[in-house]
Design a protein around this motif. Structure first.
Motif, PDB file in Angstrom:
ATOM      1  N   CYS A  75       0.845  -1.204   0.000  1.00 51.38           N
ATOM      2  CA  CYS A  75       0.000   0.000   0.000  1.00 51.38           C
ATOM      3  C   CYS A  75       0.878   1.250   0.000  1.00 51.38           C
ATOM      4  O   CYS A  75       1.234   1.798   1.052  1.00 51.38           O
ATOM      5  CB  CYS A  75      -0.955  -0.013   1.195  1.00 51.38           C
ATOM      6  SG  CYS A  75      -2.158  -1.324   1.047  1.00 51.38           S
ATOM      7  N   ARG A  83       6.596  -0.429  -5.257  1.00 49.16           N
ATOM      8  CA  ARG A  83       5.375  -1.134  -5.659  1.00 49.16           C
ATOM      9  C   ARG A  83       5.732  -2.337  -6.531  1.00 49.16           C
ATOM     10  O   ARG A  83       6.532  -2.221  -7.473  1.00 49.16           O
ATOM     11  CB  ARG A  83       4.465  -0.189  -6.451  1.00 49.16           C
ATOM     12  CG  ARG A  83       3.625   0.726  -5.593  1.00 49.16           C
ATOM     13  CD  ARG A  83       2.444   0.015  -4.968  1.00 49.16           C
ATOM     14  NE  ARG A  83       1.488  -0.451  -5.946  1.00 49.16           N
ATOM     15  CZ  ARG A  83       0.313   0.138  -6.180  1.00 49.16           C
ATOM     16  NH1 ARG A  83      -0.039   1.204  -5.491  1.00 49.16           N
ATOM     17  NH2 ARG A  83      -0.526  -0.362  -7.080  1.00 49.16           N
ATOM     18  N   ALA A 108      -3.503  -0.724  -4.648  1.00 51.73           N
ATOM     19  CA  ALA A 108      -3.178  -0.629  -3.221  1.00 51.73           C
ATOM     20  C   ALA A 108      -3.000   0.811  -2.741  1.00 51.73           C
ATOM     21  O   ALA A 108      -2.994   1.067  -1.536  1.00 51.73           O
ATOM     22  CB  ALA A 108      -1.917  -1.443  -2.929  1.00 51.73           C
ATOM     23  N   GLU A 109      -2.899   1.752  -3.701  1.00 50.50           N
ATOM     24  CA  GLU A 109      -2.800   3.159  -3.305  1.00 50.50           C
ATOM     25  C   GLU A 109      -4.096   3.629  -2.646  1.00 50.50           C
ATOM     26  O   GLU A 109      -4.115   4.627  -1.935  1.00 50.50           O
ATOM     27  CB  GLU A 109      -2.452   4.048  -4.513  1.00 50.50           C
ATOM     28  CG  GLU A 109      -3.485   4.114  -5.634  1.00 50.50           C
ATOM     29  CD  GLU A 109      -3.440   2.901  -6.580  1.00 50.50           C
ATOM     30  OE1 GLU A 109      -2.702   1.948  -6.289  1.00 50.50           O
ATOM     31  OE2 GLU A 109      -4.152   2.919  -7.602  1.00 50.50           O
ATOM     32  N   GLY A 111      -5.587   2.094  -0.271  1.00 53.09           N
ATOM     33  CA  GLY A 111      -5.668   1.534   1.080  1.00 53.09           C
ATOM     34  C   GLY A 111      -6.013   0.056   0.989  1.00 53.09           C
ATOM     35  O   GLY A 111      -6.641  -0.392   0.013  1.00 53.09           O
ATOM     36  N   ALA A 112      -5.592  -0.697   2.006  1.00 52.66           N
ATOM     37  CA  ALA A 112      -5.683  -2.161   1.934  1.00 52.66           C
ATOM     38  C   ALA A 112      -7.119  -2.674   1.787  1.00 52.66           C
ATOM     39  O   ALA A 112      -7.390  -3.525   0.926  1.00 52.66           O
ATOM     40  CB  ALA A 112      -5.016  -2.769   3.160  1.00 52.66           C
ATOM     41  N   ALA A 115      -8.681  -1.708  -1.644  1.00 54.89           N
ATOM     42  CA  ALA A 115      -7.983  -2.385  -2.741  1.00 54.89           C
ATOM     43  C   ALA A 115      -8.302  -3.884  -2.748  1.00 54.89           C
ATOM     44  O   ALA A 115      -8.441  -4.485  -3.813  1.00 54.89           O
ATOM     45  CB  ALA A 115      -6.481  -2.159  -2.613  1.00 54.89           C
ATOM     46  N   ASP A 170       1.133  -1.993   5.571  1.00 54.13           N
ATOM     47  CA  ASP A 170      -0.163  -2.277   4.945  1.00 54.13           C
ATOM     48  C   ASP A 170       0.036  -2.855   3.548  1.00 54.13           C
ATOM     49  O   ASP A 170       0.771  -2.290   2.720  1.00 54.13           O
ATOM     50  CB  ASP A 170      -1.002  -0.999   4.851  1.00 54.13           C
ATOM     51  CG  ASP A 170      -1.515  -0.583   6.220  1.00 54.13           C
ATOM     52  OD1 ASP A 170      -1.174  -1.259   7.222  1.00 54.13           O
ATOM     53  OD2 ASP A 170      -2.249   0.417   6.298  1.00 54.13           O
ATOM     54  N   ARG A 171      -0.648  -3.928   3.319  1.00 54.45           N
ATOM     55  CA  ARG A 171      -0.492  -4.666   2.061  1.00 54.45           C
ATOM     56  C   ARG A 171      -1.810  -5.322   1.662  1.00 54.45           C
ATOM     57  O   ARG A 171      -2.735  -5.404   2.478  1.00 54.45           O
ATOM     58  CB  ARG A 171       0.563  -5.774   2.250  1.00 54.45           C
ATOM     59  CG  ARG A 171       1.968  -5.243   2.410  1.00 54.45           C
ATOM     60  CD  ARG A 171       2.871  -6.322   2.986  1.00 54.45           C
ATOM     61  NE  ARG A 171       4.261  -5.896   2.897  1.00 54.45           N
ATOM     62  CZ  ARG A 171       5.131  -6.335   1.994  1.00 54.45           C
ATOM     63  NH1 ARG A 171       4.799  -7.290   1.148  1.00 54.45           N
ATOM     64  NH2 ARG A 171       6.368  -5.879   1.955  1.00 54.45           N
TER      65      ARG A 171
END
Ligand code: 6PG
Length: 234
Positions: A75, A83, A108-109, A111-112, A115, A170-171
């Motif tokens: 994220c 990325r 993912a930009e 937010g987890a 996304a 965050d991923r």
């Protein structure tokens, strides 16, 4: 379950990971397109695949039938150097003849949570993948499935991950179940910092990588430095 998976794990020691992986991917593409007219390939993140993706630019393939997915994403802003999608696009995809609409990035930009929901939507109607590429982390993680943070009973296909020990915290990750819904899996493991994780995996320890378990088993391309001397037979 883990013993069953371990019995179906095939180790291939190679001192030319780039060549071996490139050939493997290209061959899987030929076979999938011959059998069902398209190739659904899931890409791995991390550092190991970059040279492999670069080498893919020299492959002659039926690119219009390739569909690209990502096993996990970090994220960070879409153009951040870290990325996974940026790395794959720079190294390979941007210059390829794969139609842009068939390159399915994880946004993912946003937010987890958002996304993960979006990726679930993108995956709707997509059945079994043809080939899932994965890496192995020093602690035994794969994609963004980390020890202590993943559940073996996870039923979701895509997970929002918080507090990951490898930055960023965050991923977004496909679950072990979704990553196992594939005809074939290829792990690409390099770096001597992976030795302990490899040993744990081979000893039957419940590291996240060991939960990737498709019917056909798992193939692991492994560099010699990840193994003890006695295990190396090139
Ligand atoms: C990520 C990953 C991760 C990676 C391993 C191996 O985005 O961090 O997808 O699972 O594949 O950590 O990474 P290296 O190839 O850099 O060792």
């Amino acid at each position: 379950m883990l013993t069953r998976c371990l019995q179906r794990t095939r180790w291939h020691v190679t001192d030319n990971m780039v060549e071996a992986a490139t050939r493997w991917i290209a061959q899987a593409g030929v076979q999938a397109i011959r059998e069902r007219g398209r190739f659904d390939l899931v890409l791995a993140g991390g550092k190991t695949p970059r040279a492999i993706y670069e080498k893919m630019t020299g492959v002659d393939a039926d690119w219009p039938n390739w569909h690209i997915w990502f096993g996990d994403e970090r994220c960070l802003p879409a153009d951040d150097e870290e990325r996974n999608s940026r790395m794959a696009c720079q190294a390979w995809l941007d210059g390829s003849a794969i139609p842009a609409g068939q390159i399915h990035v994880i946004h993912a930009e946003s937010g987890a949570e958002a996304a993960a929901e979006d990726y679930l939507r993108q995956l709707q109607g997509i059945g079994r993948f043809d080939l899932v590429l994965l890496g192995l982390g020093e602690d035994g993680h794969t994609a963004s499935l980390f020890p202590g943070l993943m559940s073996a009973d996870e039923t979701a296909d895509v997970i929002a991950v918080g507090q990951a020990p490898k930055p960023p915290t965050d991923r977004v990750s496909m679950s072990a179940r979704r990553l196992s819904d594939t005809a074939t899996v290829l792990f690409m493991v390099s770096g001597k910092n992976k030795r302990a994780a490899v040993q744990s995996w081979q000893n039957g320890t419940a590291i996240p990588a060991a939960y990737i378990c498709p019917e056909s088993g798992v193939d692991v391309l492994i560099a010699p430095e990840c193994l003890k001397k006695s295990q190396i037979q090139l």
